[in-house]
Design a protein around this motif. Structure first.
Motif, PDB file in Angstrom:
ATOM      1  N   LEU B 171       0.890  -1.062  -0.061  1.00 33.83           N
ATOM      2  CA  LEU B 171      -0.111  -0.139   0.053  1.00 33.83           C
ATOM      3  C   LEU B 171       0.846   1.118   0.121  1.00 33.83           C
ATOM      4  O   LEU B 171       0.694   2.300  -0.523  1.00 33.83           O
ATOM      5  CB  LEU B 171      -1.030   0.089   1.116  1.00 33.83           C
ATOM      6  N   ARG B 172       2.161   1.353   0.657  1.00 34.04           N
ATOM      7  CA  ARG B 172       3.080   2.253   0.630  1.00 34.04           C
ATOM      8  C   ARG B 172       3.436   2.666  -0.779  1.00 34.04           C
ATOM      9  O   ARG B 172       3.418   3.753  -1.051  1.00 34.04           O
ATOM     10  CB  ARG B 172       4.132   2.084   1.669  1.00 34.04           C
ATOM     11  N   ARG B 173       3.809   1.655  -1.392  1.00 34.77           N
ATOM     12  CA  ARG B 173       4.205   2.090  -2.733  1.00 34.77           C
ATOM     13  C   ARG B 173       3.036   2.338  -3.683  1.00 34.77           C
ATOM     14  O   ARG B 173       3.320   3.156  -4.383  1.00 34.77           O
ATOM     15  CB  ARG B 173       4.727   0.557  -3.388  1.00 34.77           C
ATOM     16  N   SER B 174       1.934   2.122  -3.437  1.00 33.82           N
ATOM     17  CA  SER B 174       0.729   2.477  -4.285  1.00 33.82           C
ATOM     18  C   SER B 174       0.511   3.950  -3.897  1.00 33.82           C
ATOM     19  O   SER B 174       0.263   4.710  -4.751  1.00 33.82           O
ATOM     20  CB  SER B 174      -0.412   1.859  -4.058  1.00 33.82           C
ATOM     21  N   LEU B 175       0.793   4.286  -2.880  1.00 35.74           N
ATOM     22  CA  LEU B 175       0.602   5.712  -2.339  1.00 35.74           C
ATOM     23  C   LEU B 175       1.782   6.366  -2.866  1.00 35.74           C
ATOM     24  O   LEU B 175       1.432   7.576  -3.284  1.00 35.74           O
ATOM     25  CB  LEU B 175       0.521   5.792  -0.814  1.00 35.74           C
ATOM     26  N   LEU B 176       2.892   6.188  -3.009  1.00 33.74           N
ATOM     27  CA  LEU B 176       3.833   6.880  -3.515  1.00 33.74           C
ATOM     28  C   LEU B 176       3.678   7.121  -5.147  1.00 33.74           C
ATOM     29  O   LEU B 176       3.921   8.052  -5.579  1.00 33.74           O
ATOM     30  CB  LEU B 176       5.285   6.360  -3.173  1.00 33.74           C
ATOM     31  N   ARG B 177       3.173   5.874  -5.559  1.00 25.99           N
ATOM     32  CA  ARG B 177       3.017   5.931  -7.025  1.00 25.99           C
ATOM     33  C   ARG B 177       1.945   7.162  -7.458  1.00 25.99           C
ATOM     34  O   ARG B 177       1.980   7.812  -8.574  1.00 25.99           O
ATOM     35  CB  ARG B 177       2.386   4.490  -7.626  1.00 25.99           C
ATOM     36  N   LEU B 178       0.923   7.146  -6.394  1.00 29.02           N
ATOM     37  CA  LEU B 178      -0.206   8.053  -6.712  1.00 29.02           C
ATOM     38  C   LEU B 178       0.469   9.382  -6.544  1.00 29.02           C
ATOM     39  O   LEU B 178       0.048  10.367  -7.274  1.00 29.02           O
ATOM     40  CB  LEU B 178      -1.193   7.681  -5.339  1.00 29.02           C
ATOM     41  N   LYS B 179       1.200   9.619  -5.573  1.00 30.30           N
ATOM     42  CA  LYS B 179       1.770  11.010  -5.320  1.00 30.30           C
ATOM     43  C   LYS B 179       2.591  11.396  -6.754  1.00 30.30           C
ATOM     44  O   LYS B 179       2.480  12.612  -7.182  1.00 30.30           O
ATOM     45  CB  LYS B 179       2.517  10.908  -4.066  1.00 30.30           C
ATOM     46  N   ASP B 180       3.309  10.549  -7.229  1.00 27.21           N
ATOM     47  CA  ASP B 180       4.187  10.537  -8.275  1.00 27.21           C
ATOM     48  C   ASP B 180       3.375  11.365  -9.561  1.00 27.21           C
ATOM     49  O   ASP B 180       3.725  12.147 -10.317  1.00 27.21           O
ATOM     50  CB  ASP B 180       5.036   9.533  -8.649  1.00 27.21           C
ATOM     51  N   CYS B 181       2.230  10.501  -9.595  1.00 25.48           N
ATOM     52  CA  CYS B 181       1.590  10.783 -10.960  1.00 25.48           C
ATOM     53  C   CYS B 181       0.542  11.999 -10.573  1.00 25.48           C
ATOM     54  O   CYS B 181       0.741  12.754 -11.570  1.00 25.48           O
ATOM     55  CB  CYS B 181       0.391   9.602 -10.795  1.00 25.48           C
ATOM     56  N   VAL B 182       0.026  12.490  -9.278  1.00 29.05           N
ATOM     57  CA  VAL B 182      -0.626  13.781  -9.391  1.00 29.05           C
ATOM     58  C   VAL B 182       0.266  14.620  -9.559  1.00 29.05           C
ATOM     59  O   VAL B 182      -0.169  15.861  -9.542  1.00 29.05           O
ATOM     60  CB  VAL B 182      -1.561  13.520  -8.044  1.00 29.05           C
ATOM     61  N   SER B 183       1.773  14.617  -8.805  1.00 24.53           N
ATOM     62  CA  SER B 183       2.430  15.788  -9.004  1.00 24.53           C
ATOM     63  C   SER B 183       3.169  15.872 -10.197  1.00 24.53           C
ATOM     64  O   SER B 183       4.237  16.581 -10.178  1.00 24.53           O
ATOM     65  CB  SER B 183       2.978  15.915  -7.745  1.00 24.53           C
ATOM     66  N   GLN B 184       3.020  15.242 -11.128  1.00 26.48           N
ATOM     67  CA  GLN B 184       3.608  15.387 -12.342  1.00 26.48           C
ATOM     68  C   GLN B 184       3.593  16.672 -12.922  1.00 26.48           C
ATOM     69  O   GLN B 184       2.609  17.354 -13.003  1.00 26.48           O
ATOM     70  CB  GLN B 184       3.087  14.218 -13.611  1.00 26.48           C
TER      71      GLN B 184
END
Lengths: 235, 184
Positions: B171-184
């Motif tokens: 889940l932590r990795r999913s959250l980090l991916r999500l952050k990378d995606c939204v802050s592109q």
């Protein structure tokens, strides 16, 4: 980022901030993160940013109107309940049928006379009214809905929901967006509510009743079949 | 959320902080259906959600004065109070110790954002749906379940039949991916 490589320290911080914002931490980890928020501004901001980011999911939920009694309970619990004569009609169903209602009626008539009589008084422009007659195919269920300005009134004429069930009222926009719940119909009598901002009555709006468990849909989306639907028509 | 709506809600909250009952009523009118939806989403029980909604607005009335200092946008502040209160109720139901501090929303002591960063956050929020849809279905489902239904790591582990630590790092990795995606 491969799934096996350990997280870098900045990634660890971000993940921890996300867990803090989500309420996933427990025990010693929670206490440590709380202490860090107080002392480390960058970390506190990271938690704040996660709260902002994640709140987007809640903003996407279909709004569900709470019944008027919730608002009245808040007023009472905060000691904001107003004097009987200044009562909101939402406060009690059919309050105008009691002696206070008669008195308030007289006062209202008096106020109207005063308004009409006083020269130069500006009255608010009349807002158009709408109605919808909701009937089930077998005619056992009849509910009249009326919109008067921002007030919406539902009158249960016949056909209350079976024992253990409730009819839930839905506001259906023409654009295909998820219907908004206006609450559940009382088993008899009238229900009155103020339309929240963003809900504009028009002939494109449809009002629907769905068959739900007692108290209304547990999810905020209609779960049972639609038993009646009708568009708003101008009065 | 438009800037106009944001500043309207901010005005209502700051007037509420001064004890203005009309502003509080207007704030309730403008936001209660959304917060009720948040309570329902977590609690899945109509009467309990309604009771929780009352407690949320009582808290809003009592802590409005602290709103300005927490740096959250008004809707996020309200949603966070509703979510935390609902999760407390949910966890109390299972007689699990309450872990989320009730006042967590007010605890964030980040200095107020510059207008620039408020714009960036608004943009990230618009990207959120898109970015969730780019995660694998199970990952997006888990993120949603944790935020919108108050699911814990233990619940996720039971659901997936995996050890808690495995679920946690996933889940932590999913959250980090999500952050990378939204802050592109």
């Amino acid at each position: 980022m491969t799934d096996d490589a350990p997280l870098t320290p900045p990634q660890e911080d971000q993940a921890l901030a996300a867990e803090m914002a989500l309420g996933l931490l427990e025990g010693a980890e929670l206490q440590a993160a709380q202490a860090r928020m107080a002392s480390d501004d960058a970390f506190a901001c990271a938690v704040r940013d996660w709260q902002e980011r994640l709140a987007g999911m809640a903003e996407g939920l279909t709004p569900v109107m709470a019944p008027a009694r919730a608002r009245n309970a808040i007023r009472e619990r905060l000691g904001h309940a107003s004097a009987p004569l200044a009562n909101d009609p939402n406060a009690r169903r059919a309050w105008w049928r009691g002696p206070m209602g008669a008195l308030a009626g007289l006062i209202a008539v008096g106020a109207m006379v005063a308004v009409l009589w006083l020269p130069g008084q500006q009255t608010a422009p009349a807002q158009p009214g709408f109605q919808a007659q909701l009937t089930a195919q077998d005619q056992a269920l009849r509910v009249a809905a009326r919109v008067d300005g921002r007030q919406m009134i539902f009158a249960m004429e016949s056909g209350p929901a079976p024992e253990g069930r409730d009819w839930e009222i839905w506001w259906v926009e023409p654009d295909g967006s998820a219907p908004v719940s206006l609450g559940v119909l009382p088993r008899s009598g009238d229900m009155r509510m103020t339309l929240p901002e963003g809900m504009e009555p028009s002939p494109q709006i449809q009002i629907a009743l769905s068959d739900e468990p007692q108290g209304g849909s547990p999810t905020g989306q209609a779960t049972g079949p639609v038993v009646a639907i009708a568009p708003l028509t101008s009065l | 959320m438009s800037d106009a709506r944001r500043s309207e809600l901010e005005t209502l909250i700051s007037r509420t902080a001064l004890g203005d009952r009309d502003a509080f009523e207007a704030l309730y009118e403008a936001t209660s259906a959304k917060l009720h939806a948040v309570c329902l989403s977590v609690l899945r029980d109509r009467p309990e959600a309604e009771e929780t909604l009352q407690e949320v607005y009582i808290r809003v009335w009592q802590s409005a004065a602290r709103y300005a200092s927490n740096g959250l946008s008004p809707m996020t502040w309200l949603i966070t109070i509703a979510r935390n209160r609902s999760i407390d109720k949910l966890r109390a139901r299972g007689s699990r110790p309450v872990t989320a501090p009730e006042d967590a929303a007010a605890m964030v002591a980040c200095t107020a954002p510059s207008p620039e960063s408020a714009t960036i956050m608004a943009q990230e929020r618009r990207m959120l749906d898109e970015c969730l849809s780019r995660l694998a279905e199970a990952q997006a489902g888990a993120v949603r379940a944790v935020y919108l239904e108050g699911v814990t790591y233990a619940d996720l582990a039971a659901r997936e039949g995996l050890p808690i630590n495995t679920v946690r790092s996933w889940l932590r990795r999913s959250l980090l991916r999500l952050k990378d995606c939204v802050s592109q």
